[in-house]
Scaffold this motif. Sequence first.
Motif, PDB file in Angstrom:
ATOM      1  N   VAL A   1       0.850  -1.204   0.000  1.00 23.13           N
ATOM      2  CA  VAL A   1       0.000   0.000   0.000  1.00 23.13           C
ATOM      3  C   VAL A   1       0.877   1.243   0.000  1.00 23.13           C
ATOM      4  O   VAL A   1       0.581   2.246  -0.691  1.00 23.13           O
ATOM      5  N   SER A   2       1.961   1.198   0.767  1.00 14.80           N
ATOM      6  CA  SER A   2       2.876   2.337   0.815  1.00 14.80           C
ATOM      7  C   SER A   2       3.487   2.612  -0.558  1.00 14.80           C
ATOM      8  O   SER A   2       3.624   3.774  -0.967  1.00 14.80           O
ATOM      9  N   VAL A   3       3.856   1.545  -1.272  1.00 14.72           N
ATOM     10  CA  VAL A   3       4.415   1.707  -2.614  1.00 14.72           C
ATOM     11  C   VAL A   3       3.400   2.364  -3.536  1.00 14.72           C
ATOM     12  O   VAL A   3       3.715   3.289  -4.308  1.00 14.72           O
ATOM     13  N   THR A   4       2.138   1.898  -3.448  1.00 14.80           N
ATOM     14  CA  THR A   4       1.078   2.454  -4.301  1.00 14.80           C
ATOM     15  C   THR A   4       0.834   3.924  -3.989  1.00 14.80           C
ATOM     16  O   THR A   4       0.715   4.766  -4.900  1.00 14.80           O
ATOM     17  N   GLU A   5       0.752   4.276  -2.706  1.00 13.42           N
ATOM     18  CA  GLU A   5       0.467   5.656  -2.311  1.00 13.42           C
ATOM     19  C   GLU A   5       1.615   6.602  -2.653  1.00 13.42           C
ATOM     20  O   GLU A   5       1.411   7.803  -2.809  1.00 13.42           O
ATOM     21  N   ARG A   6       2.818   6.074  -2.745  1.00 14.32           N
ATOM     22  CA  ARG A   6       3.991   6.938  -2.968  1.00 14.32           C
ATOM     23  C   ARG A   6       4.553   6.766  -4.372  1.00 14.32           C
ATOM     24  O   ARG A   6       5.732   6.995  -4.624  1.00 14.32           O
ATOM     25  N   THR A   7       3.677   6.365  -5.289  1.00 14.20           N
ATOM     26  CA  THR A   7       4.125   6.153  -6.671  1.00 14.20           C
ATOM     27  C   THR A   7       4.697   7.436  -7.277  1.00 14.20           C
ATOM     28  O   THR A   7       5.755   7.421  -7.926  1.00 14.20           O
ATOM     29  N   ARG A   8       4.000   8.559  -7.090  1.00 17.87           N
ATOM     30  CA  ARG A   8       4.509   9.828  -7.640  1.00 17.87           C
ATOM     31  C   ARG A   8       5.848  10.204  -7.008  1.00 17.87           C
ATOM     32  O   ARG A   8       6.747  10.718  -7.679  1.00 17.87           O
ATOM     33  N   GLU A   9       5.977   9.978  -5.684  1.00 18.11           N
ATOM     34  CA  GLU A   9       7.256  10.263  -5.014  1.00 18.11           C
ATOM     35  C   GLU A   9       8.391   9.444  -5.627  1.00 18.11           C
ATOM     36  O   GLU A   9       9.492   9.965  -5.865  1.00 18.11           O
ATOM     37  N   ILE A  10       8.088   8.168  -5.901  1.00 18.26           N
ATOM     38  CA  ILE A  10       9.099   7.310  -6.524  1.00 18.26           C
ATOM     39  C   ILE A  10       9.458   7.825  -7.908  1.00 18.26           C
ATOM     40  O   ILE A  10      10.636   7.863  -8.302  1.00 18.26           O
ATOM     41  N   GLY A  11       8.432   8.270  -8.651  1.00 16.94           N
ATOM     42  CA  GLY A  11       8.677   8.823  -9.990  1.00 16.94           C
ATOM     43  C   GLY A  11       9.565  10.052  -9.939  1.00 16.94           C
ATOM     44  O   GLY A  11      10.478  10.210 -10.753  1.00 16.94           O
ATOM     45  N   VAL A  12       9.299  10.949  -8.957  1.00 16.36           N
ATOM     46  CA  VAL A  12      10.106  12.163  -8.819  1.00 16.36           C
ATOM     47  C   VAL A  12      11.545  11.801  -8.488  1.00 16.36           C
ATOM     48  O   VAL A  12      12.493  12.368  -9.068  1.00 16.36           O
ATOM     49  N   ARG A  13      11.739  10.873  -7.575  1.00 20.95           N
ATOM     50  CA  ARG A  13      13.099  10.495  -7.177  1.00 20.95           C
ATOM     51  C   ARG A  13      13.860   9.863  -8.339  1.00 20.95           C
ATOM     52  O   ARG A  13      15.047  10.102  -8.527  1.00 20.95           O
ATOM     53  N   LYS A  14      13.148   9.056  -9.131  1.00 23.73           N
ATOM     54  CA  LYS A  14      13.808   8.443 -10.282  1.00 23.73           C
ATOM     55  C   LYS A  14      14.142   9.501 -11.335  1.00 23.73           C
ATOM     56  O   LYS A  14      15.196   9.443 -11.996  1.00 23.73           O
ATOM     57  N   ALA A  15      13.241  10.472 -11.487  1.00 25.39           N
ATOM     58  CA  ALA A  15      13.486  11.532 -12.461  1.00 25.39           C
ATOM     59  C   ALA A  15      14.694  12.370 -12.067  1.00 25.39           C
ATOM     60  O   ALA A  15      15.394  12.919 -12.928  1.00 25.39           O
ATOM     61  N   LEU A  16      14.921  12.466 -10.749  1.00 20.47           N
ATOM     62  CA  LEU A  16      16.068  13.242 -10.263  1.00 20.47           C
ATOM     63  C   LEU A  16      17.352  12.422 -10.231  1.00 20.47           C
ATOM     64  O   LEU A  16      18.388  12.904  -9.776  1.00 20.47           O
ATOM     65  N   GLY A  17      17.277  11.154 -10.678  1.00 18.94           N
ATOM     66  CA  GLY A  17      18.499  10.354 -10.811  1.00 18.94           C
ATOM     67  C   GLY A  17      18.668   9.230  -9.818  1.00 18.94           C
ATOM     68  O   GLY A  17      19.726   8.586  -9.790  1.00 18.94           O
ATOM     69  N   ALA A  18      17.644   8.986  -9.004  1.00 21.99           N
ATOM     70  CA  ALA A  18      17.754   7.891  -8.046  1.00 21.99           C
ATOM     71  C   ALA A  18      17.794   6.551  -8.783  1.00 21.99           C
ATOM     72  O   ALA A  18      17.025   6.321  -9.710  1.00 21.99           O
ATOM     73  N   LYS A  19      18.696   5.687  -8.377  1.00 19.21           N
ATOM     74  CA  LYS A  19      18.821   4.387  -9.028  1.00 19.21           C
ATOM     75  C   LYS A  19      17.808   3.397  -8.440  1.00 19.21           C
ATOM     76  O   LYS A  19      17.252   3.601  -7.370  1.00 19.21           O
TER      77      LYS A  19
END
Length: 416
Positions: free
Chosen positions: A315-333
């Motif tokens: 559930v946490s992964v689903t709710e924070r999908t946009r956060e994960i997208g932002v972090r990946k866009a900023l270069g997070a591996k």
Amino acid sequence: MTGLVKENIKIALGSIKTQLLRTILTIIIIAIGITALVSILTVVSALENTISSNFSMMGANTFTIRQYELEVRIGNGGRRGEREIVNPIISYPDAKTFKEKFNYPFTTTSLSFTATPGAQVKFENKKTDPEITVLGVDENYAANSGLEVATGRNFTGFDIENNNYVCVVGSDFEKGLLKDVNPIDKVISIRGAKFKVIGVLKEKGSTFGNSQDLRVLIPIQIARSVFTQPNINYNVSVMVDKKELLDAAIDHATITMRQIRKQNPVEDNNFGIVRSDELINQILSLTKVLSASAWIIGIITIFGSSIALMNIMLVSVTERTREIGVRKALGAKRKTIAFQFFTETIVIGQLGGIIGIILGITIGSIFASVLEFDFIIPWMAIIAAVITSFVVALVSGLYPAIKASKLDPVEALRYE
């Protein structure tokens, strides 16, 4: 790497705060499983420690001759309709003759019997409740039973042979009947017979709720005359000074007792010989059942908590999908994202484990205190709980962490 771990822990704690209710429920579920495991293992450890401390005083080189073995044998395997074998008691003539005839090197034989488990003892104008155990013993009883005299002296052969009216009392007498007086040479009364106190035993504590310090030892012949009752079953114990002679001494004792009982060579022994170390092992084997029960209860509960933990992380992964997208866009591996969620799972799991350990030890110590077991810190239970909670977090967090790391950054940013 250390900085990354610290940062992930901070993010994990922040995420826990934003999902406080679900996190608390998950921690409670994990804690319940760990509590069940630790509390039962704590009681089992206390039980094992109590048994070991109480029986180890007898020494590994002691054996007793008794009416039966550890288990009553049934004729021909105990098939239905067949009669149970009833061994004759160890009578006083049997016990006395054995002590006279058994002359194996480096051995000491002791005779004793429980005269009464509920005597009332008087001193001057004071008296005890009728809860004192009176034992008839000889001069070797204390040494063979692992008892030590803290004050005064033990019986001598002269005391026993001449039927002197002397006694050795348990340590509780110094706290009750003989409080605030020097107990040595004081005269106490048991069933109208007066005995001079010559010694006080070292404190032994309680075993399974029965105090080992509320007892009086008196010479065996005097006990037989004061406490007249039929069919008294006497205890015969033998201590072997050299461990390597123990088996041979037992064989010799078996032959001697068979001769006393006039048994034919083809007959089975109509008595039992029990080694002290065998008795300890038999009793301690019962605690393995309790340990297994603890693990079964703990595993069932922990299995449920691992599912709950996995669900909350998904559930946490689903709710924070946009956060994960932002972090990946900023270069997070991918491994950075996976490690973040994995760390969060570990933190939740360890919080549940810590709470479970604290509650488990507390509950276990309370039960141990009520049952009057010797409590010790259950290090094995604590280690087992830490490892178990870590494995739960490891298994539960693996899939959500992988799922989070594989999210497409473009799709994640478009997620509503």
